[in-house]
Design a protein around this motif. Structure first.
Motif, PDB file in Angstrom:
ATOM      1  N   THR A 211       4.685  28.166  34.610  1.00  0.00           N
ATOM      2  CA  THR A 211       3.623  27.303  34.114  1.00  0.00           C
ATOM      3  C   THR A 211       4.181  26.050  33.451  1.00  0.00           C
ATOM      4  OG1 THR A 211       1.684  27.163  32.657  1.00  0.00           O
ATOM      5  CG2 THR A 211       3.480  28.597  31.934  1.00  0.00           C
TER       6      THR A 211
ATOM      7  N   HIS B 143       2.401  24.620  31.193  1.00  0.00           N
ATOM      8  CA  HIS B 143       1.688  24.612  29.915  1.00  0.00           C
ATOM      9  C   HIS B 143       2.326  25.656  29.002  1.00  0.00           C
ATOM     10  CE1 HIS B 143      -1.414  21.915  31.480  1.00  0.00           C
ATOM     11  NE2 HIS B 143      -1.208  22.553  32.613  1.00  0.00           N
ATOM     12  N   GLY B 144       3.266  25.223  28.187  1.00  0.00           N
ATOM     13  CA  GLY B 144       4.025  26.121  27.347  1.00  0.00           C
ATOM     14  C   GLY B 144       5.228  26.676  28.107  1.00  0.00           C
TER      15      GLY B 144
ATOM     16  N   HIS C 142      -0.241  32.403  21.216  1.00  0.00           N
ATOM     17  CA  HIS C 142      -0.302  30.946  21.187  1.00  0.00           C
ATOM     18  C   HIS C 142      -0.517  30.450  19.755  1.00  0.00           C
ATOM     19  CE1 HIS C 142      -1.503  26.815  22.014  1.00  0.00           C
ATOM     20  NE2 HIS C 142      -0.954  26.969  23.212  1.00  0.00           N
TER      21      HIS C 142
ATOM     22  N   ARG D 151      -6.991  22.153  21.332  1.00  0.00           N
ATOM     23  CA  ARG D 151      -5.673  22.177  22.007  1.00  0.00           C
ATOM     24  C   ARG D 151      -5.492  23.478  22.781  1.00  0.00           C
ATOM     25  NH1 ARG D 151      -3.778  20.070  16.992  1.00  0.00           N
ATOM     26  NH2 ARG D 151      -2.874  22.110  16.411  1.00  0.00           N
ATOM     27  N   TYR D 152      -5.944  24.576  22.167  1.00  0.00           N
ATOM     28  CA  TYR D 152      -5.807  25.845  22.888  1.00  0.00           C
ATOM     29  C   TYR D 152      -6.630  25.841  24.173  1.00  0.00           C
ATOM     30  CZ  TYR D 152      -6.071  30.497  24.576  1.00  0.00           C
ATOM     31  OH  TYR D 152      -6.007  31.561  25.436  1.00  0.00           O
TER      32      TYR D 152
ATOM     33  N   HIS E 180      -4.898  24.082  26.819  1.00  0.00           N
ATOM     34  CA  HIS E 180      -3.810  24.920  27.336  1.00  0.00           C
ATOM     35  C   HIS E 180      -4.346  25.933  28.342  1.00  0.00           C
ATOM     36  CE1 HIS E 180      -0.292  27.644  27.168  1.00  0.00           C
ATOM     37  NE2 HIS E 180      -1.179  28.618  27.022  1.00  0.00           N
ATOM     38  N   ARG E 181      -5.422  26.626  27.938  1.00  0.00           N
ATOM     39  CA  ARG E 181      -6.016  27.617  28.854  1.00  0.00           C
ATOM     40  C   ARG E 181      -6.505  26.966  30.137  1.00  0.00           C
ATOM     41  NH1 ARG E 181     -11.995  29.250  27.888  1.00  0.00           N
ATOM     42  NH2 ARG E 181     -12.022  27.077  28.618  1.00  0.00           N
TER      43      ARG E 181
ATOM     44  N   GLN F 161      -3.654  26.145  32.441  1.00  0.00           N
ATOM     45  CA  GLN F 161      -3.092  27.299  33.151  1.00  0.00           C
ATOM     46  C   GLN F 161      -4.023  27.799  34.248  1.00  0.00           C
ATOM     47  OE1 GLN F 161      -1.776  30.279  30.259  1.00  0.00           O
ATOM     48  NE2 GLN F 161       0.265  29.371  30.400  1.00  0.00           N
TER      49      GLN F 161
END
Length: 423
Positions: A86, A88-89, A129, A165-166, A169-170, A173
């Protein structure tokens, strides 16, 4: 979009809970959430996750032998560890484990090569996270959700910017999963920790369907879900619309070496036939070891179920829910044209098998898998109340060790009497 027709006719799927939790054989994600295992100990499993014997082609071959038409792989569980590379992270098996590669791509390719539909599990929640525990459900379903430090912010410490922000991120992904692997089905989880508005499910559904309008979504996308997902027990009342029973082969979702309580093939046949008789699918969960191999007891049970399905295919695929309760002592399915009833008999019939309330005439009865024809007759009946249809028990050599199926070929479409009789 209307529900994809492949789903309701698939009947059987395989659920793969595969992740770092298989290294120590602990409960996936929940073991650190509930404090059974220290968080540091849980995350140390990253160092032992090798996928050294990971063979998605062998998986797909096994699923096809089992009679499954789709599978669902845990691309990311609540622990936030992604099984793909990924952007993202960095909490993924590519960067952080000895496996060092994308495990979703090979799975998706192998399933499609075998003609199976590709499902991916993704948890809305991510207990690792740094921005996840920045919000609180407005009406928490229980104290655990309200107070657990991995799930929710402490009172007065909510951080709306962190929560945004979370979600970014989700969404990033999920967007990767849709664009790279084009899953036929996305199986979401974790929805209980936030409200539908907090999750931003309108935007998430739009993102998914813009990438692939035919994606099937489970009910944990809440009002955007296409089908219900009860777990671990056949419902007594059929859910409205399409549905799927999620069931473990033993008592665990992922690999737990100490769990030897495997359900027998006979038990799985019962679960399977009871589920499809109510119009549902069975999603049967197995837990691969950290190296990617599925334990032999679970392989043998998938193969045993598959052998039963292969002997009785006509009573499985292309059928719909059968008789309501009370008409036959056991599950049943009905052909799509409503002209053949398939009666499942778990125990060897001693003298007869009966059908009550059948208004349509019977053309013939045969044993599925052997073709042996059975005599049948009617007794009783008065006016518009039909009598009982009696079918002679099959001979011993036609009795299946797990469940015998009788095909009742009707003279026309199925019609049933469900009244109270003459008063």
């Amino acid at each position: 979009m209307p529900m994809q027709p492949w789903f309701s006719d698939a009947k059987l799927g395989v659920f793969l809970h595969y992740g770092i939790y298989a290294v120590d054989g602990v409960a996936e994600s929940w073991s650190f959430y509930t404090g059974d295992v220290p968080h540091s100990t849980y995350m140390k499993q990253l160092d032992g996750f090798t996928a050294s014997a990971y063979d998605p082609v062998a998986w797909a071959d096994l699923f096809a032998r089992a009679g499954a038409r789709y599978a669902v792989l845990t691309a990311r569980h609540h622990d936030g560890v992604a099984l793909w590379d990924t952007a993202h992270g960095d909490l993924d098996v590519m960067r952080r484990t000895p496996a060092g590669r994308d495990l979703v791509a090979g799975y998706a390719d192998a399933l499609r090569e075998k003609g199976l539909k590709v499902g991916l599990y993704y948890s809305h929640s991510d207990w690792n996270h740094p921005d996840y525990a920045s919000a609180v459900h407005p009406e928490p379903p229980n104290d655990e959700v309200r107070t657990n430090r991995y799930a929710s912010a402490a009172p007065g410490e909510e951080d709306p910017a962190a929560w945004r922000r979370y979600l970014a991120h989700r969404d990033g992904q999920v967007g990767e999963l849709v664009s790279r692997y084009r899953p036929d089905l996305l199986w979401f989880d974790g929805e209980w920790e936030r409200s539908e508005e907090q999750w931003g499910l309108d935007d998430l559904a739009a993102l998914i369907l813009a990438g692939n309008p035919e994606t099937v979504l489970n009910a944990r996308m809440l009002r955007h879900g296409d089908y219900a997902t009860p777990e671990q027990g056949v419902p007594l009342t059929r859910p409205d619309g399409p549905w799927e029973l999620c069931l473990t082969v033993n008592d665990s979702w992922g690999y737990r070496g100490q769990d030897h309580n495997q359900k027998s093939v006979g038990m799985l046949v019962r679960y399977f036939t009871e589920t499809i008789a109510m119009g549902g699918n069975l999603l049967l969960a197995v837990g691969p070891r950290e190296d990617g191999t599925i334990p032999a007891p679970q392989v043998s049970r998938l193969e045993g179920l598959g052998a039963w399905i292969a002997r009785h295919e006509e009573a499985v695929y292309g059928t719909v829910a059968g008789l309501p309760a009370g008409h036959h002592y056991g599950p049943s399915t009905l052909s799509a044209d409503a002209r053949t009833l398939y009666l499942v008999c778990f125990d060897p019939p001693r003298e007869t098998v009966s059908i009550r309330g059948l208004l349509t005439g019977i053309r013939r009865v045969r044993v599925v898998g052997t073709g042996t024809e059975l005599a049948h007759r009617n007794t009783g009946g008065l006016g518009n109340v039909p009598g009982v249809r009696w079918i002679d028990a099959p001979p011993a050599e036609d009795v299946d060790p797990h469940a015998t199926v009788l095909a009742v070929e009707l003279e026309g479409p199925l019609e049933l009497y469900q009244g109270a009789g003459r008063s």
